[in-house]
Structures are given as C-alpha cells and as structure tokens.
Design a protein around this motif. Structure first.
Motif, short mmCIF file in Angstrom:
data_model
loop_
_atom_site.label_atom_id
_atom_site.label_comp_id
_atom_site.label_asym_id
_atom_site.label_seq_id
_atom_site.Cartn_x
_atom_site.Cartn_y
_atom_site.Cartn_z
N PRO A 70 0.84 -1.21 0.00
CA PRO A 70 0.00 0.00 0.00
C PRO A 70 0.87 1.26 0.00
O PRO A 70 1.95 1.28 0.61
CB PRO A 70 -0.77 -0.10 1.33
CG PRO A 70 -0.66 -1.54 1.74
CD PRO A 70 0.64 -2.04 1.20
N ILE A 71 0.41 2.28 -0.70
CA ILE A 71 1.07 3.60 -0.65
C ILE A 71 0.14 4.51 0.16
O ILE A 71 -1.02 4.69 -0.21
CB ILE A 71 1.28 4.15 -2.07
CG1 ILE A 71 2.24 3.22 -2.83
CG2 ILE A 71 1.85 5.57 -2.02
CD1 ILE A 71 2.27 3.47 -4.32
N VAL A 72 0.65 5.01 1.27
CA VAL A 72 -0.23 5.75 2.17
C VAL A 72 -0.04 7.26 2.06
O VAL A 72 -0.79 8.02 2.66
CB VAL A 72 -0.05 5.26 3.63
CG1 VAL A 72 -0.53 3.82 3.76
CG2 VAL A 72 1.41 5.37 4.08
N GLY A 73 0.96 7.67 1.30
CA GLY A 73 1.14 9.11 1.11
C GLY A 73 2.30 9.37 0.16
O GLY A 73 3.09 8.47 -0.13
N PHE A 74 2.35 10.61 -0.34
CA PHE A 74 3.48 10.99 -1.19
C PHE A 74 3.80 12.46 -0.99
O PHE A 74 2.96 13.25 -0.52
CB PHE A 74 3.22 10.65 -2.67
CG PHE A 74 1.97 11.26 -3.23
CD1 PHE A 74 1.99 12.50 -3.85
CD2 PHE A 74 0.75 10.58 -3.15
CE1 PHE A 74 0.83 13.06 -4.37
CE2 PHE A 74 -0.42 11.14 -3.67
CZ PHE A 74 -0.38 12.36 -4.28
N LYS A 75 5.04 12.80 -1.33
CA LYS A 75 5.53 14.17 -1.15
C LYS A 75 6.26 14.60 -2.40
O LYS A 75 6.89 13.77 -3.06
CB LYS A 75 6.62 14.20 -0.07
CG LYS A 75 6.20 14.22 1.34
CD LYS A 75 7.49 14.43 2.17
CE LYS A 75 7.34 13.92 3.57
NZ LYS A 75 8.59 13.99 4.32
#
Ligand code: COI
Length: 361
Positions: free
Chosen positions: A313-318
C-alpha cells in the motif's frame, strides 16, 4: 521437460541447523542458498556448460564488458512452500518472456524461454530445503541474471556472455510490510525516456535510480515515484514496483506500458481486478490528477506491485512544496483484498483458477 542443467551437488552445504536459523528470519537478499545455476554463451558454441553446482564467486577479467558498459539484465521469481510441503513457482514463464525481451534490448543472446524456466526449476529443486516454511509469508526469491563477460574494451555486444541463477530466502521487502510506504515525487531524476531501456530489466536502470532513492530517503520517504521523461507530468513507476490507484467509482488504474516494466504482479492485478468488482484500466495518469484526486476523494487508494514487494500500500506521497496523504493514510480495503488474493494463490490457500502456479518439488 529437457534436463539440460545437470546437477552437481555441493560438497559442503550449510548445516541444517544454520539454514533453519536463517529461514526463521531471512530478511531480504542477505542469505544465499547452497547452489547456483550457470551457463556460458559464445557465438560459435551457443549456450553451453549448463549446470547447477555449488554457489561460488564469479571470476572475471577486469576488462569484462559488464564492468565497463553495464551489459546486464536480471529477473526476480519467487518459490512458495504450501501447507503440504510442496514447492511452487508463480508464473515463471512471464519472467522468461520478459528476460528474452530485456536480452534483445541489451544486445545479449536470448535464452530459450523453456531453458530459463528449467534453470529456475532445477535450482529450486536442488535447494528446496531453503524454501522457508509455509507460515509467515516467506518465500525463496530467485534471481536469474545475464551479463557480457568478454574481455574487450570496444563498445559492441560481448562475444562471451554468462547466465546465472542464484536464490535467497526472503521475508518482506519493506520493513513496513503491508502497513504501507510513502513516495517521493522526483523532479530531479527520470527513470526512462522513449527509446531507452525503461521496459528492460537491466542493472543500469537500477544504478541510475540510486541517487533518486537517496533523495527520497532524505525527504523521509521509502521510495521514489518517477514521472515521465518527456514532460515530467505522468506517473511512470516506483523504483522497484509498478504503480496503481483505485478510484471512488471502482476503477483500478495503472500507467500504460512503454517505458515501464511489464511486471508479473502488475499483470496479475489486472487479471484479478474484475473478481474484486473493479474495472482494470491502463492509461496515463498525471501527477496533477493524482494530487487533485487524492485531495477531493475521487482517488481512494494507492498501491505498488512487484515480485519482491508483492502488493505494498502507498499511504502518502511528497514532492517539492507539497505533501499528500492517500485517503486516511491507512492501507485501503481493495488493496488489501487484492493482496490477500494473490498471496493466497501463491501459498495454495486460494484456488489457482488461472493456472499460474508451477509445481517444482
Ligand atoms: C523484484 O521485485 O523482483 C525486483 O526486481 C525488485 C528489486 C528487488 C530490484
């Protein structure tokens, strides 16, 4: 199947108690089994010296092509132990096909796809005691590779090439496991461009990803999210995984092939989507669309797929000047359902209705 990889058992395999200690907590890519498969190619003799024998260092002339011009490709395949003790490979023929594609792109000789599968099968059979026990989502990660070994400093395809397969017991690739990772949207680096090697699984792609990976870590992220090489606008892939998003209207969307890897897990997700009430869509996704979709709730989940990482899972990005949480910052339900489905097929807990598993021991 032809038996071309002759087995020469290692004289001093690791003692059982030491191997079992490793299998209890293998990590990723730190330990290697007792044997390796190998073969050599020359224009006159073709592929020869096909064998499975004791794992041993590779001796190379300092002028070997791979050391200077990175003429190298590789693959990743996993073997799983089922509850009854049997051992199975997951879709190795897709790896064989991609390996042949990568070989053509790197001007390496193509290894017959059947021989590729035979070499992986023969090594896993020889080292079947290294396939971790059924419980705890561990597996044997198998790494076929091929490189130019000819000693020659001119730039042309090597006239001597080596093929090898090694294997390494493996647990989760990311420390966070299925808990989720964060991505750094790189503006300084691109992974591939049209006509380049983006669709080939070659060492050079990974070498050039390392600086971007360092940049991601400096920003507190686990991995890089690469954007397209042309306008730097569309999602490509993550350093070691293909990317997916799930929309509120039940589409599972992934960037189209071209400059990204044709991942085995990626294909499997697309094949299984309909069984999870999702429409599989391959299309370009803009970074602006991703940011807006996560902000307004029309994109509800993100995940990455790869052999080593399974479904993460990818829970966030910046990125430069922004940070975005995906949904509530926790792994999404569809992501976890698809993950469970694939893992259950791999470990023999769910029906293999697509005939993806190949028994090797
Ligand atoms: C894989 O998922 O098999 C990969 O090749 C990724 C990586 C460990 C390089």
């Amino acid at each position: 199947m032809r038996a071309e990889f002759q087995f020469h058992p290692a004289e001093r395999p690791l003692p059982d108690d030491e191997r079992e200690k490793i299998l209890a907590d293998p990590g990723f890519g730190r330990h290697f089994t007792d044997h390796m498969a190998s073969a050599t190619w020359t224009p006159d003799a073709g592929w020869h010296d096909l064998r499975v024998a004791a794992l041993a260092p590779v001796t190379l002339h300092p002028a070997a092509a791979v050391l200077h011009y990175a003429q190298e490709i590789f693959e990743g395949v996993k073997a799983f132990r089922h509850a009854d003790g049997s051992v199975w490979l997951f879709r190795p023929e897709l790896n064989a096909r991609r390996f042949a594609h990568s070989a053509r792109r790197l001007a390496l000789p193509v290894l017959d796809e059947e021989l590729f599968v035979e070499s992986v099968t023969a090594l896993v059979r020889a080292d079947r005691s290294w396939v971790p026990p059924y419980d705890g989502e561990r597996s044997l990660y198998v790494r076929p590779y091929m490189f130019g070994s000819e000693a020659f400093l001119g730039v042309r395809p090597a006239a001597e090439v080596r093929y090898g397969v090694i294997a390494s017991p493996a647990a989760a690739y990311f420390a966070a496991g299925s808990g989720g990772v964060t991505l750094w949207v790189s503006e300084n680096y691109t992974r591939a461009a049209r006509g380049g090697t983006g669709a080939a699984k070659c060492g050079g792609n990974y070498a050039s990803s390392l600086a971007a990976q360092v940049e991601a870590a400096e920003h507190g992220c686990d991995q890089v999210l690469y954007l397209s090489g042309d306008e730097h606008r569309h999602l490509e892939e993550s350093g070691t995984m293909n990317l997916f998003l799930v929309t509120a209207d039940r589409e599972v969307v992934t960037p189209c092939l071209g400059t990204i890897l044709d991942g085995v897990t990626r294909t499997s997700v697309l094949d299984l989507a309909v069984e999870h009430g999702l429409k599989a869509v391959e299309r370009q996704v803009g970074i602006d669309e991703l940011r807006a979709g996560c902000a307004d709730g029309s994109i509800v989940e993100m995940f990455a797929a790869g052999t080593a990482a399974v479904i993460t899972p990818i829970v966030g990005f910046k990125g430069n000047g922004y940070e975005q949480v995906v949904a509530d910052g926790r792994p999404g339900a569809a992501t976890l359902d698809i993950r469970r489905h694939i893992v259950d097929i791999q470990y023999g807990r769910a029906a293999d209705t697509h005939n993806w598993l190949r028994r090797v021991a």
